[in-house]
Design a protein around this motif. Structure first.
Motif, mmCIF file in Angstrom:
data_model
loop_
_atom_site.group_PDB
_atom_site.id
_atom_site.type_symbol
_atom_site.label_atom_id
_atom_site.label_comp_id
_atom_site.label_asym_id
_atom_site.label_seq_id
_atom_site.Cartn_x
_atom_site.Cartn_y
_atom_site.Cartn_z
ATOM 1 N N ALA A 145 6.577 12.086 -23.665
ATOM 2 C CA ALA A 145 7.409 10.966 -23.211
ATOM 3 C C ALA A 145 8.007 11.207 -21.824
ATOM 4 N N LYS A 146 8.406 12.429 -21.534
ATOM 5 C CA LYS A 146 9.023 12.725 -20.244
ATOM 6 C C LYS A 146 8.054 12.497 -19.086
ATOM 7 N N LYS A 147 6.798 12.833 -19.291
ATOM 8 C CA LYS A 147 5.805 12.630 -18.233
ATOM 9 C C LYS A 147 5.525 11.149 -18.022
ATOM 10 N N VAL A 148 5.525 10.375 -19.095
ATOM 11 C CA VAL A 148 5.316 8.933 -18.969
ATOM 12 C C VAL A 148 6.450 8.310 -18.160
ATOM 13 N N ILE A 149 7.675 8.673 -18.496
ATOM 14 C CA ILE A 149 8.840 8.148 -17.780
ATOM 15 C C ILE A 149 8.797 8.568 -16.316
ATOM 16 N N LEU A 150 8.533 9.843 -16.056
ATOM 17 C CA LEU A 150 8.486 10.335 -14.684
ATOM 18 C C LEU A 150 7.401 9.613 -13.883
ATOM 19 N N ALA A 151 6.235 9.437 -14.464
ATOM 20 C CA ALA A 151 5.150 8.736 -13.767
ATOM 21 C C ALA A 151 5.546 7.296 -13.460
ATOM 22 N N GLY A 152 6.167 6.637 -14.406
ATOM 23 C CA GLY A 152 6.608 5.262 -14.186
ATOM 24 C C GLY A 152 7.630 5.160 -13.079
ATOM 25 N N TYR A 153 8.581 6.074 -13.072
ATOM 26 C CA TYR A 153 9.599 6.090 -12.017
ATOM 27 C C TYR A 153 8.965 6.348 -10.657
ATOM 28 N N MET A 154 8.006 7.271 -10.625
ATOM 29 C CA MET A 154 7.346 7.593 -9.362
ATOM 30 C C MET A 154 6.581 6.389 -8.812
ATOM 31 N N VAL A 155 5.858 5.707 -9.670
ATOM 32 C CA VAL A 155 5.094 4.537 -9.223
ATOM 33 C C VAL A 155 6.042 3.446 -8.744
ATOM 34 N N TYR A 156 7.096 3.200 -9.496
ATOM 35 C CA TYR A 156 8.063 2.168 -9.111
ATOM 36 C C TYR A 156 8.661 2.486 -7.746
ATOM 37 N N LYS A 157 9.105 3.733 -7.569
ATOM 38 C CA LYS A 157 9.734 4.125 -6.306
ATOM 39 C C LYS A 157 8.728 4.089 -5.156
ATOM 40 N N ALA A 158 7.503 4.512 -5.411
ATOM 41 C CA ALA A 158 6.473 4.485 -4.370
ATOM 42 C C ALA A 158 6.218 3.056 -3.905
ATOM 43 N N VAL A 169 0.843 -1.194 0.000
ATOM 44 C CA VAL A 169 0.000 0.000 0.000
ATOM 45 C C VAL A 169 0.879 1.245 0.000
ATOM 46 N N VAL A 170 0.617 2.120 -0.955
ATOM 47 C CA VAL A 170 1.321 3.398 -1.031
ATOM 48 C C VAL A 170 0.491 4.423 -0.247
ATOM 49 N N THR A 171 1.080 4.970 0.787
ATOM 50 C CA THR A 171 0.374 5.925 1.646
ATOM 51 C C THR A 171 0.547 7.350 1.139
ATOM 52 N N SER A 172 -0.230 8.250 1.704
ATOM 53 C CA SER A 172 -0.101 9.660 1.334
ATOM 54 C C SER A 172 1.269 10.197 1.747
ATOM 55 N N ASP A 173 1.837 9.672 2.836
ATOM 56 C CA ASP A 173 3.182 10.084 3.249
ATOM 57 C C ASP A 173 4.220 9.745 2.181
ATOM 58 N N GLU A 175 8.294 0.563 -4.150
ATOM 59 C CA GLU A 175 9.514 0.105 -3.504
ATOM 60 C C GLU A 175 9.569 0.586 -2.039
ATOM 61 N N ILE A 176 9.253 1.858 -1.819
ATOM 62 C CA ILE A 176 9.255 2.407 -0.463
ATOM 63 C C ILE A 176 8.182 1.732 0.382
ATOM 64 N N ALA A 177 6.995 1.554 -0.191
ATOM 65 C CA ALA A 177 5.902 0.912 0.544
ATOM 66 C C ALA A 177 6.270 -0.511 0.943
ATOM 67 N N GLU A 178 6.930 -1.224 0.042
ATOM 68 C CA GLU A 178 7.352 -2.590 0.351
ATOM 69 C C GLU A 178 8.368 -2.600 1.496
ATOM 70 N N GLN A 179 9.326 -1.675 1.457
ATOM 71 C CA GLN A 179 10.316 -1.577 2.529
ATOM 72 C C GLN A 179 9.646 -1.241 3.863
ATOM 73 N N ASN A 180 8.644 -0.376 3.833
ATOM 74 C CA ASN A 180 7.935 -0.012 5.060
ATOM 75 C C ASN A 180 7.168 -1.186 5.642
ATOM 76 N N GLU A 181 6.637 -2.030 4.797
ATOM 77 C CA GLU A 181 5.901 -3.198 5.278
ATOM 78 C C GLU A 181 6.827 -4.227 5.902
ATOM 79 N N LEU A 182 8.078 -4.262 5.475
ATOM 80 C CA LEU A 182 9.028 -5.222 6.011
ATOM 81 C C LEU A 182 9.538 -4.829 7.399
ATOM 82 N N VAL A 183 9.381 -3.554 7.721
ATOM 83 C CA VAL A 183 9.891 -3.057 9.014
ATOM 84 C C VAL A 183 8.953 -3.409 10.132
#
Length: 76
Positions: A53-66, A4-8, A68-76
């Motif tokens: 194209a730049k917005k597509v790439i940026l959106a993809g990176y943002m979703v991937y990173k979000a 789950v990706v939170t608002s934080d 990734e962070i959410a997964e790390q938070n769940e492991l803690v």
């Protein structure tokens, strides 16, 4: 199941991008090429067919990173 990706997490990413957009994108390009090159290729292919194209790439990176962070938070 996807984490789950939170608002934080969203706010953290938006802040990081606002303060250093080009640096953040360069880091993500390197990170994805190393961590998951198939996702990087998919984003590049989608961007080739996109109106902005730049917005597509940026959106993809943002979703991937979000996720990734959410997964790390769940492991803690």
């Amino acid at each position: 199941m996807l984490p789950v990706v939170t608002s934080d997490i969203r706010e953290q990413l938006e802040s990081a991008i606002e303060t250093g957009s080009e640096e953040w994108k360069r880091e993500m390009v390197h990170h994805l090429k190393e961590d998951n090159p198939e996702i990087n290729s998919l984003l590049l292919n989608l961007a080739n067919d996109a109106h902005d194209a730049k917005k597509v790439i940026l959106a993809g990176y943002m979703v991937y990173k979000a996720l990734e962070i959410a997964e790390q938070n769940e492991l803690v």
